[in-house]
Scaffold this motif. Structure first.
Motif, PDB file in Angstrom:
ATOM      1  N   GLY A  32       0.817  -1.211   0.000  1.00 27.75           N
ATOM      2  CA  GLY A  32       0.000   0.000   0.000  1.00 27.75           C
ATOM      3  C   GLY A  32       0.845   1.253   0.000  1.00 27.75           C
ATOM      4  O   GLY A  32       2.039   1.210  -0.295  1.00 27.75           O
ATOM      5  N   PRO A  33       0.267   2.389   0.340  1.00 34.12           N
ATOM      6  CA  PRO A  33       0.968   3.666   0.199  1.00 34.12           C
ATOM      7  C   PRO A  33       2.210   3.779   1.059  1.00 34.12           C
ATOM      8  O   PRO A  33       3.188   4.403   0.654  1.00 34.12           O
ATOM      9  N   TRP A  34       2.221   3.156   2.246  1.00 29.60           N
ATOM     10  CA  TRP A  34       3.399   3.323   3.097  1.00 29.60           C
ATOM     11  C   TRP A  34       4.551   2.454   2.618  1.00 29.60           C
ATOM     12  O   TRP A  34       5.701   2.765   2.858  1.00 29.60           O
ATOM     13  N   LEU A  35       4.228   1.368   1.944  1.00 30.71           N
ATOM     14  CA  LEU A  35       5.281   0.510   1.404  1.00 30.71           C
ATOM     15  C   LEU A  35       5.817   1.060   0.094  1.00 30.71           C
ATOM     16  O   LEU A  35       7.021   1.097  -0.142  1.00 30.71           O
ATOM     17  N   SER A  36       4.934   1.519  -0.770  1.00 29.80           N
ATOM     18  CA  SER A  36       5.353   1.964  -2.093  1.00 29.80           C
ATOM     19  C   SER A  36       5.970   3.349  -2.071  1.00 29.80           C
ATOM     20  O   SER A  36       6.667   3.736  -2.999  1.00 29.80           O
ATOM     21  N   GLY A  37       5.711   4.112  -1.017  1.00 30.03           N
ATOM     22  CA  GLY A  37       6.220   5.475  -0.948  1.00 30.03           C
ATOM     23  C   GLY A  37       5.270   6.490  -1.528  1.00 30.03           C
ATOM     24  O   GLY A  37       5.506   7.690  -1.459  1.00 30.03           O
ATOM     25  N   GLY A  38       4.150   6.036  -2.100  1.00 31.57           N
ATOM     26  CA  GLY A  38       3.160   6.952  -2.643  1.00 31.57           C
ATOM     27  C   GLY A  38       2.133   7.336  -1.598  1.00 31.57           C
ATOM     28  O   GLY A  38       2.274   7.050  -0.419  1.00 31.57           O
ATOM     29  N   ALA A  39       1.090   8.008  -2.012  1.00 27.98           N
ATOM     30  CA  ALA A  39       0.030   8.403  -1.092  1.00 27.98           C
ATOM     31  C   ALA A  39      -1.301   8.352  -1.816  1.00 27.98           C
ATOM     32  O   ALA A  39      -1.398   8.764  -2.966  1.00 27.98           O
ATOM     33  N   GLY A  79      10.328   6.740   6.475  1.00 29.19           N
ATOM     34  CA  GLY A  79      10.104   6.807   5.034  1.00 29.19           C
ATOM     35  C   GLY A  79      10.077   5.484   4.302  1.00 29.19           C
ATOM     36  O   GLY A  79       9.871   5.482   3.082  1.00 29.19           O
ATOM     37  N   VAL A  80      10.284   4.358   4.995  1.00 25.52           N
ATOM     38  CA  VAL A  80      10.268   3.068   4.308  1.00 25.52           C
ATOM     39  C   VAL A  80       9.587   2.017   5.181  1.00 25.52           C
ATOM     40  O   VAL A  80       9.410   2.204   6.388  1.00 25.52           O
ATOM     41  N   PHE A 115      17.192   6.099   0.011  1.00 25.98           N
ATOM     42  CA  PHE A 115      15.822   5.992   0.496  1.00 25.98           C
ATOM     43  C   PHE A 115      15.524   6.975   1.636  1.00 25.98           C
ATOM     44  O   PHE A 115      14.420   6.977   2.165  1.00 25.98           O
ATOM     45  N   SER A 116      16.495   7.776   2.033  1.00 22.46           N
ATOM     46  CA  SER A 116      16.334   8.654   3.192  1.00 22.46           C
ATOM     47  C   SER A 116      15.512   9.884   2.849  1.00 22.46           C
ATOM     48  O   SER A 116      15.736  10.517   1.805  1.00 22.46           O
ATOM     49  N   PRO A 117      14.564  10.279   3.712  1.00 19.34           N
ATOM     50  CA  PRO A 117      13.816  11.517   3.486  1.00 19.34           C
ATOM     51  C   PRO A 117      14.750  12.727   3.386  1.00 19.34           C
ATOM     52  O   PRO A 117      15.823  12.759   4.007  1.00 19.34           O
ATOM     53  N   GLN A 118      14.312  13.732   2.627  1.00 20.98           N
ATOM     54  CA  GLN A 118      15.146  14.908   2.410  1.00 20.98           C
ATOM     55  C   GLN A 118      15.540  15.579   3.717  1.00 20.98           C
ATOM     56  O   GLN A 118      16.650  16.071   3.864  1.00 20.98           O
ATOM     57  N   TRP A 119      14.613  15.600   4.680  1.00 20.69           N
ATOM     58  CA  TRP A 119      14.923  16.320   5.922  1.00 20.69           C
ATOM     59  C   TRP A 119      16.105  15.686   6.659  1.00 20.69           C
ATOM     60  O   TRP A 119      16.833  16.375   7.377  1.00 20.69           O
ATOM     61  N   THR A 120      16.322  14.387   6.469  1.00 23.62           N
ATOM     62  CA  THR A 120      17.463  13.759   7.135  1.00 23.62           C
ATOM     63  C   THR A 120      18.779  14.202   6.506  1.00 23.62           C
ATOM     64  O   THR A 120      19.806  14.235   7.179  1.00 23.62           O
ATOM     65  N   HIS A 121      18.749  14.533   5.223  1.00 26.30           N
ATOM     66  CA  HIS A 121      19.950  15.048   4.562  1.00 26.30           C
ATOM     67  C   HIS A 121      20.284  16.455   5.045  1.00 26.30           C
ATOM     68  O   HIS A 121      21.445  16.850   5.093  1.00 26.30           O
ATOM     69  N   GLU A 122      19.266  17.203   5.391  1.00 18.24           N
ATOM     70  CA  GLU A 122      19.451  18.612   5.745  1.00 18.24           C
ATOM     71  C   GLU A 122      19.930  18.808   7.179  1.00 18.24           C
ATOM     72  O   GLU A 122      20.536  19.835   7.491  1.00 18.24           O
ATOM     73  N   LEU A 123      19.692  17.838   8.048  1.00 20.27           N
ATOM     74  CA  LEU A 123      20.086  17.979   9.446  1.00 20.27           C
ATOM     75  C   LEU A 123      21.576  17.706   9.628  1.00 20.27           C
ATOM     76  O   LEU A 123      22.159  16.858   8.957  1.00 20.27           O
ATOM     77  N   THR A 124      22.181  18.419  10.569  1.00 19.51           N
ATOM     78  CA  THR A 124      23.548  18.105  10.973  1.00 19.51           C
ATOM     79  C   THR A 124      23.529  16.873  11.866  1.00 19.51           C
ATOM     80  O   THR A 124      22.481  16.436  12.337  1.00 19.51           O
ATOM     81  N   VAL A 125      24.692  16.317  12.163  1.00 15.39           N
ATOM     82  CA  VAL A 125      24.750  15.165  13.046  1.00 15.39           C
ATOM     83  C   VAL A 125      24.212  15.515  14.428  1.00 15.39           C
ATOM     84  O   VAL A 125      23.524  14.705  15.069  1.00 15.39           O
ATOM     85  N   THR A 126      24.470  16.729  14.882  1.00 15.20           N
ATOM     86  CA  THR A 126      23.957  17.153  16.191  1.00 15.20           C
ATOM     87  C   THR A 126      22.443  17.256  16.169  1.00 15.20           C
ATOM     88  O   THR A 126      21.764  16.806  17.104  1.00 15.20           O
ATOM     89  N   GLU A 127      21.899  17.831  15.109  1.00 16.13           N
ATOM     90  CA  GLU A 127      20.448  17.967  15.005  1.00 16.13           C
ATOM     91  C   GLU A 127      19.759  16.610  14.888  1.00 16.13           C
ATOM     92  O   GLU A 127      18.685  16.383  15.473  1.00 16.13           O
ATOM     93  N   LEU A 128      20.374  15.694  14.137  1.00 14.79           N
ATOM     94  CA  LEU A 128      19.781  14.373  13.997  1.00 14.79           C
ATOM     95  C   LEU A 128      19.868  13.605  15.319  1.00 14.79           C
ATOM     96  O   LEU A 128      18.935  12.871  15.684  1.00 14.79           O
TER      97      LEU A 128
END
Length: 348
Positions: A32-39, A79-80, A115-128
């Motif tokens: 379904g949507p949570w597995l496929s990544g769609g909505a 996200g997965v 497969f990582s959400p964009q917001w995880t790329h934007e955070l620093t190691v401290t923020e994550l």
């Protein structure tokens, strides 16, 4: 602080928990949507899709009581495999737990870089790190549902990208701050020692670390080297004898025709023999068992997951391992004492 295990419905005394599947994805049993990544489009469709996810999971869990398994750990990253990018879909795990009567522990983590959400790329190691700590101490996303473990924190096939290293370091720092256990994802058993090296640099408690998917690693000496660092390892893809590996998510509009993927085979007989060998060498207290079952892969394994579902490990694999020499007295340790200690927080 009294000892407890943090489930999605609240803390439990460890004595209330029996046998455990330590690495599963309850929201990913249907494509379904949570597995496929769609909505889906529209509120009605969303509600229907959520109910489908819940009902399929409740049905799948129904056989476990007969094997003394009353707890499942959902290690779905953001996200997965059943967890949306915000984490709010963890609320479905609460409803699955209520209807099934099975205790569910939720993890928090970030998966492979592609497969990582964009917001995880934007955070620093401290923020994550702060995000992971909040997931454990306050709640995942906006749900108030507290993670009871960190994981499955992932690294790639024969590599650890800079993003994956950042996320692993953040998870290690969150483990140091909160004291919860940490479970990793190795892709096909590669980069395990490199994971341990990073965790050591971050002063992680290696006795509360489990390196995941090491049952796919065929070399027994490699498994021993990893165990000798003090970490646990997981035989957590039991029943997944055939699987496809797609290197990154397909584009929204893939080209017509063939696309590249890799197909793998790993027999449960080989898994059982390595499991027996490790117990005979004295590593039983560091081993954890599960199936990593998802709907997307059941069709590839009709005689294991397809026929038995979550019951396969207890009904088929453990008898196979016993036939290969596993001491039956170790079953309660492998499915009970080991993962229970991993999940336990606080002091007795």
């Amino acid at each position: 602080m009294a000892a407890f295990i943090q489930t999605v419905l609240g803390p439990l005394p460890p004595s209330a928990v029996g046998r455990i599947l330590h690495h599963e994805h309850l929201g990913a049993l249907v494509p379904g949507p949570w597995l496929s990544g769609g909505a889906p489009i529209g509120a009605d469709e969303t509600e229907y899709a959520q109910e489908d996810v819940i009902e399929r999971a409740v049905g799948a869990l129904a056989t476990l009581a007969g094997y003394g398994i009353d707890t499942v750990v959902d290690l779905s990253p953001y996200g997965v495999v059943g967890r949306d990018e915000s984490g709010d879909s963890v609320l479905l795990l609460q409803e699955i737990s209520r209807r099934s009567g099975v205790h569910i522990v939720a993890g928090s983590s970030v998966y492979l870089e592609p497969f990582s959400p964009q917001w995880t790329h934007e955070l620093t190691v401290t923020e994550l790190t702060e995000r992971f700590v909040r997931d454990v101490t306050v709640g995942i996303g906006t749900t108030g549902v507290r993670a009871g473990i960190l994981g499955e924190q992932a690294t790639g096939l024969d590599e650890i990208t800079a993003h994956e290293e950042k996320c692993l370091r953040a998870a290690a720092r969150a483990q140091v701050e909160t004291g919860v256990a940490l479970v990793t994802h190795t892709t096909h058993g590669t980069m395990a020692m490199e994971q341990v090296g990073i965790l050591r640099e971050e002063s992680a408690d290696l006795s509360r670390v489990v390196i995941g998917h090491m049952d796919i690693q065929p070399d027994l000496d490699t498994l021993v080297r990893v165990l000798d660092t003090g970490v646990g390892i997981a035989f957590d893809t039991i029943g997944k004898q055939h699987w496809d590996f797609v290197l990154e998510p397909l584009p929204a509009e893939p080209a017509e025709g063939e696309y590249a993927k890799r197909a793998y085979f790993r027999s449960d007989l080989a898994r059982a023999r390595n499991l027996v060998a490790l117990t005979e060498r004295g590593y039983a207290s560091q081993l954890h068992l599960s199936e990593d079952l998802t709907g997307a892969e059941v069709y590839l394994n009709p005689e294991t997951h397809g026929r038995w579902g979550y019951g396969y490990l207890a009904a088929v694999f453990l008898p196979l391992a016993i036939d290969e020499g596993l001491d039956p007295a170790l079953v309660d340790q492998l499915l009970g004492a080991n993962p229970r200690a991993l999940l336990t927080q606080g002091t007795a």
